[in-house]
Scaffold this motif. Structure first.
Motif, PDB file in Angstrom:
ATOM      1  N   ALA A  69       0.839  -1.208   0.000  1.00 20.80           N
ATOM      2  CA  ALA A  69       0.000   0.000   0.000  1.00 20.80           C
ATOM      3  C   ALA A  69       0.876   1.261   0.000  1.00 20.80           C
ATOM      4  O   ALA A  69       0.563   2.239  -0.691  1.00 20.80           O
ATOM      5  N   LEU A  70       1.973   1.234   0.759  1.00 20.94           N
ATOM      6  CA  LEU A  70       2.911   2.360   0.763  1.00 20.94           C
ATOM      7  C   LEU A  70       3.526   2.547  -0.617  1.00 20.94           C
ATOM      8  O   LEU A  70       3.586   3.669  -1.133  1.00 20.94           O
ATOM      9  N   PHE A  71       3.991   1.464  -1.235  1.00 24.25           N
ATOM     10  CA  PHE A  71       4.568   1.543  -2.584  1.00 24.25           C
ATOM     11  C   PHE A  71       3.555   2.143  -3.556  1.00 24.25           C
ATOM     12  O   PHE A  71       3.902   3.006  -4.370  1.00 24.25           O
ATOM     13  N   ASP A  72       2.304   1.687  -3.479  1.00 24.31           N
ATOM     14  CA  ASP A  72       1.263   2.200  -4.367  1.00 24.31           C
ATOM     15  C   ASP A  72       1.047   3.701  -4.156  1.00 24.31           C
ATOM     16  O   ASP A  72       0.872   4.453  -5.116  1.00 24.31           O
ATOM     17  N   THR A  73       1.090   4.147  -2.888  1.00 22.37           N
ATOM     18  CA  THR A  73       0.919   5.564  -2.580  1.00 22.37           C
ATOM     19  C   THR A  73       2.065   6.391  -3.160  1.00 22.37           C
ATOM     20  O   THR A  73       1.841   7.432  -3.786  1.00 22.37           O
ATOM     21  N   ILE A  74       3.289   5.918  -2.975  1.00 21.08           N
ATOM     22  CA  ILE A  74       4.449   6.648  -3.506  1.00 21.08           C
ATOM     23  C   ILE A  74       4.382   6.717  -5.028  1.00 21.08           C
ATOM     24  O   ILE A  74       4.587   7.785  -5.619  1.00 21.08           O
ATOM     25  N   LEU A  75       4.070   5.601  -5.681  1.00 24.05           N
ATOM     26  CA  LEU A  75       3.967   5.585  -7.145  1.00 24.05           C
ATOM     27  C   LEU A  75       2.867   6.532  -7.618  1.00 24.05           C
ATOM     28  O   LEU A  75       3.059   7.290  -8.572  1.00 24.05           O
ATOM     29  N   ARG A  76       1.718   6.504  -6.960  1.00 22.75           N
ATOM     30  CA  ARG A  76       0.594   7.356  -7.352  1.00 22.75           C
ATOM     31  C   ARG A  76       0.967   8.836  -7.211  1.00 22.75           C
ATOM     32  O   ARG A  76       0.736   9.638  -8.109  1.00 22.75           O
ATOM     33  N   ARG A  77       1.596   9.196  -6.084  1.00 22.08           N
ATOM     34  CA  ARG A  77       1.980  10.592  -5.867  1.00 22.08           C
ATOM     35  C   ARG A  77       3.053  11.046  -6.853  1.00 22.08           C
ATOM     36  O   ARG A  77       3.007  12.158  -7.368  1.00 22.08           O
ATOM     37  N   ALA A  78       4.029  10.198  -7.114  1.00 20.55           N
ATOM     38  CA  ALA A  78       5.120  10.559  -8.025  1.00 20.55           C
ATOM     39  C   ALA A  78       4.612  10.778  -9.445  1.00 20.55           C
ATOM     40  O   ALA A  78       5.174  11.594 -10.186  1.00 20.55           O
ATOM     41  N   ASN A  79       3.568  10.051  -9.822  1.00 23.69           N
ATOM     42  CA  ASN A  79       3.057  10.107 -11.196  1.00 23.69           C
ATOM     43  C   ASN A  79       1.754  10.896 -11.319  1.00 23.69           C
ATOM     44  O   ASN A  79       1.084  10.823 -12.347  1.00 23.69           O
ATOM     45  N   ARG A  80       1.440  11.674 -10.300  1.00 24.56           N
ATOM     46  CA  ARG A  80       0.206  12.462 -10.279  1.00 24.56           C
ATOM     47  C   ARG A  80       0.274  13.580 -11.319  1.00 24.56           C
ATOM     48  O   ARG A  80       1.272  14.305 -11.387  1.00 24.56           O
ATOM     49  N   PRO A  81      -0.778  13.741 -12.139  1.00 21.89           N
ATOM     50  CA  PRO A  81      -0.789  14.841 -13.105  1.00 21.89           C
ATOM     51  C   PRO A  81      -0.524  16.173 -12.414  1.00 21.89           C
ATOM     52  O   PRO A  81      -1.031  16.439 -11.326  1.00 21.89           O
ATOM     53  N   GLY A  82       0.312  16.987 -13.045  1.00 18.25           N
ATOM     54  CA  GLY A  82       0.667  18.285 -12.498  1.00 18.25           C
ATOM     55  C   GLY A  82       1.844  18.247 -11.541  1.00 18.25           C
ATOM     56  O   GLY A  82       2.333  19.303 -11.141  1.00 18.25           O
ATOM     57  N   SER A  83       2.318  17.044 -11.180  1.00 23.27           N
ATOM     58  CA  SER A  83       3.461  16.941 -10.263  1.00 23.27           C
ATOM     59  C   SER A  83       4.754  17.296 -10.997  1.00 23.27           C
ATOM     60  O   SER A  83       4.814  17.324 -12.222  1.00 23.27           O
ATOM     61  N   PHE A  84       5.800  17.549 -10.223  1.00 26.55           N
ATOM     62  CA  PHE A  84       7.104  17.867 -10.794  1.00 26.55           C
ATOM     63  C   PHE A  84       7.536  16.776 -11.778  1.00 26.55           C
ATOM     64  O   PHE A  84       8.010  17.073 -12.881  1.00 26.55           O
TER      65      PHE A  84
END
Length: 142
Positions: free
Chosen positions: A8-23
């Motif tokens: 679940a942590l890995f999924d959260t990190i991946l989702r945040r890193a690849n979020r539209p509008g992110s760096f």
């Protein structure tokens, strides 16, 4: 941490890193995989990634390595911030895509050191670096 909690942590990190509008997304970086102390990412190269000589700008390599190394550093549930990086450039990338990789050298409670490197489509190592992170317990919730 249980296997399910870690996933679940890995999924959260991946989702945040690849979020539209992110760096990452704004700079064409995609985090593709995460494991305990490891991560990988990729960039599909565009003209915006090239320097005036027509080769991939060194900042692209540095940024990719920092992103995957930081994600890997956080893979045990702590937050991190980069405190130091040392980068070596070896070869210009060939092809239309480059790949970044990170693997832990040491994962401590307060300091984590990661090895990171970038390869091109032919498997040539274009750059490598050592990234040091200051760790802080806890990982922010969505």
């Amino acid at each position: 941490m249980t296997h399910e909690e870690q996933q679940a942590l890995f999924d959260t990190i991946l989702r945040r890193a690849n979020r539209p509008g992110s760096f990452n997304v704004e700079n064409g970086i995609r985090l593709t995989s995460l494991s305990d102390g490891g991560a990988e990412g990729e960039v599909r190269l565009t003209a915006g990634h090239l320097n005036p000589l027509g080769i991939v700008h060194g900042g692209v390599y540095c940024t990719m390595m920092d992103q995957v190394a930081g994600a890997a550093a956080c893979s045990r549930g702590s937050m991190c911030r980069t405190v130091d990086c040392e980068v070596r450039f070896f070869a210009p990338a060939a092809g239309t895509k480059i790949y970044s990789h990170a693997q832990a050298i040491r994962m401590g409670r307060s300091i984590t050191v990661m090895r990171a490197w970038v390869t091109d489509e032919a498997g040539t190592t274009c750059a490598e670096g050592t990234y040091t992170f200051r760790m802080k317990e806890g990982f922010p919730q969505d």
